[in-house]
Design a protein around this motif. Sequence first.
Motif, short mmCIF file in Angstrom:
data_model
loop_
_atom_site.label_atom_id
_atom_site.label_comp_id
_atom_site.label_asym_id
_atom_site.label_seq_id
_atom_site.Cartn_x
_atom_site.Cartn_y
_atom_site.Cartn_z
N SER A 97 5.73 -8.04 10.24
CA SER A 97 6.57 -9.23 8.90
C SER A 97 5.18 -10.46 9.50
N VAL A 98 5.54 -11.13 10.63
CA VAL A 98 4.99 -12.07 10.74
C VAL A 98 3.07 -12.01 11.16
N CYS A 99 3.02 -10.89 11.60
CA CYS A 99 1.14 -10.35 10.99
C CYS A 99 0.74 -10.00 9.32
N ARG A 100 1.46 -9.38 9.13
CA ARG A 100 1.57 -9.24 7.50
C ARG A 100 1.25 -10.96 7.39
N ASN A 101 2.20 -11.69 7.16
CA ASN A 101 1.86 -13.13 7.04
C ASN A 101 0.13 -13.61 6.74
N LEU A 102 -0.10 -13.39 8.29
CA LEU A 102 -0.93 -13.69 9.10
C LEU A 102 -2.44 -13.06 7.80
N PHE A 103 -2.30 -11.71 7.77
CA PHE A 103 -3.07 -10.88 7.16
C PHE A 103 -2.94 -11.48 5.83
N ASP A 104 -2.02 -11.83 4.97
CA ASP A 104 -2.48 -12.24 3.75
C ASP A 104 -3.40 -13.25 3.61
N GLN A 105 -3.00 -13.91 4.66
CA GLN A 105 -4.15 -15.03 4.32
C GLN A 105 -5.22 -15.53 4.72
N ARG A 106 -5.23 -14.41 6.15
CA ARG A 106 -7.11 -14.50 6.12
C ARG A 106 -7.93 -13.00 5.02
N ALA A 107 -6.92 -12.54 3.91
CA ALA A 107 -7.00 -11.42 2.62
C ALA A 107 -7.79 -12.66 2.02
N ALA A 108 -6.73 -13.59 2.28
CA ALA A 108 -7.01 -15.01 1.57
C ALA A 108 -8.72 -15.39 0.99
N ILE A 109 -8.65 -15.76 2.19
CA ILE A 109 -9.99 -16.44 2.47
C ILE A 109 -11.07 -15.84 2.44
N VAL A 110 -11.34 -14.51 3.51
CA VAL A 110 -12.14 -13.12 3.47
C VAL A 110 -12.32 -12.90 2.60
N GLY A 111 -12.08 -12.89 1.88
CA GLY A 111 -11.41 -11.69 0.31
C GLY A 111 -11.85 -12.02 -0.74
N ASN A 112 -12.16 -13.20 -1.37
CA ASN A 112 -12.41 -13.81 -2.55
C ASN A 112 -13.38 -13.97 -2.76
N VAL A 113 -14.07 -13.33 -2.42
CA VAL A 113 -16.26 -13.09 -3.13
C VAL A 113 -15.50 -12.08 -4.58
#
Length: 174
Positions: free
Chosen positions: A38-54
């Motif tokens: 649950s905690v990691c999912r939130n962190l991974f969502d944040q990471r995806a918003a930053i790196v995957g916004n191309v």
Amino acid sequence: GEHARMTIEKLKALDEETAKLTKDLEYKLIKASRDCDSVCRNLFDQRAAIVGNVGGGEEAEDEEAASSKGIPGFWSNVFQRDDKMVDSLGPEDEEILAYLKDARATTTLDKDGYTVKLTFRPNPYFKNPVLERTDTIEQSKLGGKELRFIVSRATKIEWTQPPAGGKRGKKGGG
């Protein structure tokens, strides 16, 4: 006689206590793993918003991520720098990885194994927005011997065209 019976009773009681402790531990491990997921999912969502916004189209959770253009080639660089991945990547994979928005790996709770989930932006190579592969360790008996082997299950890739640098084949998963 009596001594043997009492010894067996003590051993059974110890086995029952061990089984109870093992069951309690398994429950606690599953709960801890779910809490961590649950905690990691939130962190991974944040990471995806930053790196995957191309390429745009992503809704970011904060202003910093919203203003980000993403990090072009982020996942391609990650995979090329991984000692275990670099030898299995070819030029055709780099073309496809340019469309990768997010990559996540999770462990399976019921069996030894993991699932890798790759999420892609629309691309000219295949239709699937998500590709998954799950590897689990299975056990079986053959001729009285215990065998352990890996079973892989993966998304069937719906190719539209091969990447310019190579062929679709075993390495490409389809």
